[in-house]
Design a protein around this motif. Structure first.
Motif, PDB file in Angstrom:
ATOM      1  N   ASP A  84       0.395  -1.507   0.168  1.00 46.80           N
ATOM      2  CA  ASP A  84       0.040  -0.129   0.038  1.00 46.80           C
ATOM      3  C   ASP A  84       0.938   1.352  -0.032  1.00 46.80           C
ATOM      4  O   ASP A  84       1.443   1.139   1.188  1.00 46.80           O
ATOM      5  N   LYS A 110       0.519   4.110  -1.157  1.00 43.77           N
ATOM      6  CA  LYS A 110      -0.519   5.341  -1.591  1.00 43.77           C
ATOM      7  C   LYS A 110      -0.837   5.340   0.718  1.00 43.77           C
ATOM      8  O   LYS A 110      -0.949   7.358   1.127  1.00 43.77           O
ATOM      9  N   ASN A 111      -1.036   4.507   1.518  1.00 44.66           N
ATOM     10  CA  ASN A 111      -1.012   5.255   3.023  1.00 44.66           C
ATOM     11  C   ASN A 111       0.290   4.745   3.621  1.00 44.66           C
ATOM     12  O   ASN A 111       0.560   4.818   4.553  1.00 44.66           O
TER      13      ASN A 111
END
Length: 314
Positions: free
Chosen positions: A75, A77-78
């Motif tokens: 992930d 994005k996070n």
């Protein structure tokens, strides 16, 4: 297409810093095998390993299609790590199990490495052929190490990139010619038609928007080539460099595409481009400055002939 991998060849002390990252990481998780990887749009490259383990089938220089990479599932994005302490117990995705079992990995920790603009760079991964304890504190410390590493990457990018457009700068072009044995290729020298009117009539902020959009369109074109990159020399001047052997007709086709890509705007302001093209073959190149001068002469001919067109240096 140029990738982060090509950039890394010009980064100072990259190997030394990568080894320092591994040394710190091994103090936190001493039983793990660590590796650094970098992404292109379609592939993952294994840059360096902390050490060799013959029972884990990962090697330096290994190339993996992103579609076949577990790291793609991280992930970014996070900024969240992907953790499997025990593949058999923790992972419910058959495809992931198959991929990791194929290289004899039983535990996996993948930490995303992103640049400050949010773009993906690659990963720092810790793997083992046995189940491992990967506690939150250890992961948090490794993430801080990765953050410091990303700052280093960003400082190096400042040396080689134009900060407005994210294209390469003249220093990169010069160093490329110094480092590579010249074979066959071409230089396209671009200058925007009507750009001064944009700055004078709509302000420099609008001018910056135009430059960034032009850069994006040029990058889309060079990314389709096997060996090409785009440079912003400064102002509204750009260079496209192609390392390939093509006919004049093939070069003309690319030039037509560029001209058409840059003369279509839905904004109140309009710009286009004129291009000077110089081609070269192995053994015929005096130096980069000579090539640039010849391309600039051809660009002058294109401007004199009415703009929004290209001319070859004869």
């Amino acid at each position: 297409m140029e990738t982060h991998l090509e950039e890394l060849k010009r980064y100072k002390n990259f190997d030394e810093l990568a080894n320092d990252v591994f040394d710190l990481a091994k103090q936190i998780l001493p039983e793990q095998l660590f590796y650094l990887s970098v992404f292109s749009t379609t592939q993952q490259f294994i840059l360096k390993l902390s050490n060799e383990r013959t029972n884990i089938h990962i090697t330096e220089g290994m190339v993996v299609d992103l579609d076949q990479s577990v790291c793609k599932r991280i992930d970014f994005k996070n900024n969240k790590a992907l953790v499997y302490e025990d593949i058999d117990k923790d992972c419910s995705i058959d495809e992931v199990k198959t991929l990791l079992n194929g290289v004899n990995i039983q535990s996996y920790l993948g930490i995303p490495i992103s640049l400050t603009d949010g773009k993906k760079f690659g990963t720092l991964c810790a793997v083992n052929d046995e189940a491992s304890i990967l506690d939150e504190r250890s992961i948090a410390v490794l993430q801080r190490i990765v953050k410091l590493f990303s700052y280093y990457l960003e400082l190096e990018r400042f040396a080689w990139k134009d900060m407005l457009t994210d294209l390469y700068n003249r220093r990169y072009l010069t160093t490329y010619f110094e480092d590579h044995q010249i074979q066959n290729g071409a230089i396209f020298f671009l200058d925007l038609d009507g750009f001064k009117k944009v700055n004078d009539g709509y302000g420099h902020d609008a001018g910056d928007v135009v430059l960034k959009e032009v850069a994006s369109r040029l990058k889309s074109i060079v990314d389709e080539q096997t060996a090409a990159f785009a440079v912003r020399l400064g102002g509204d001047e750009f260079i496209l460099h192609f390392s390939q052997c093509s006919t004049k007709e093939e070069w003309s086709e690319i030039a037509h595409r560029i001209v058409n890509a840059l003369n279509t705007w839905t904004t109140p302001y309009k710009v286009s481009t004129s291009i000077g093209i110089v081609t070269y073959e192995k053994g015929e190149v005096e130096c980069l400055n000579t090539l640039l001068q010849h391309a600039d002469d051809a660009l002058y001919d294109a401007k004199s002939a009415g703009k929004n067109m290209f001319k070859f240096y004869e």
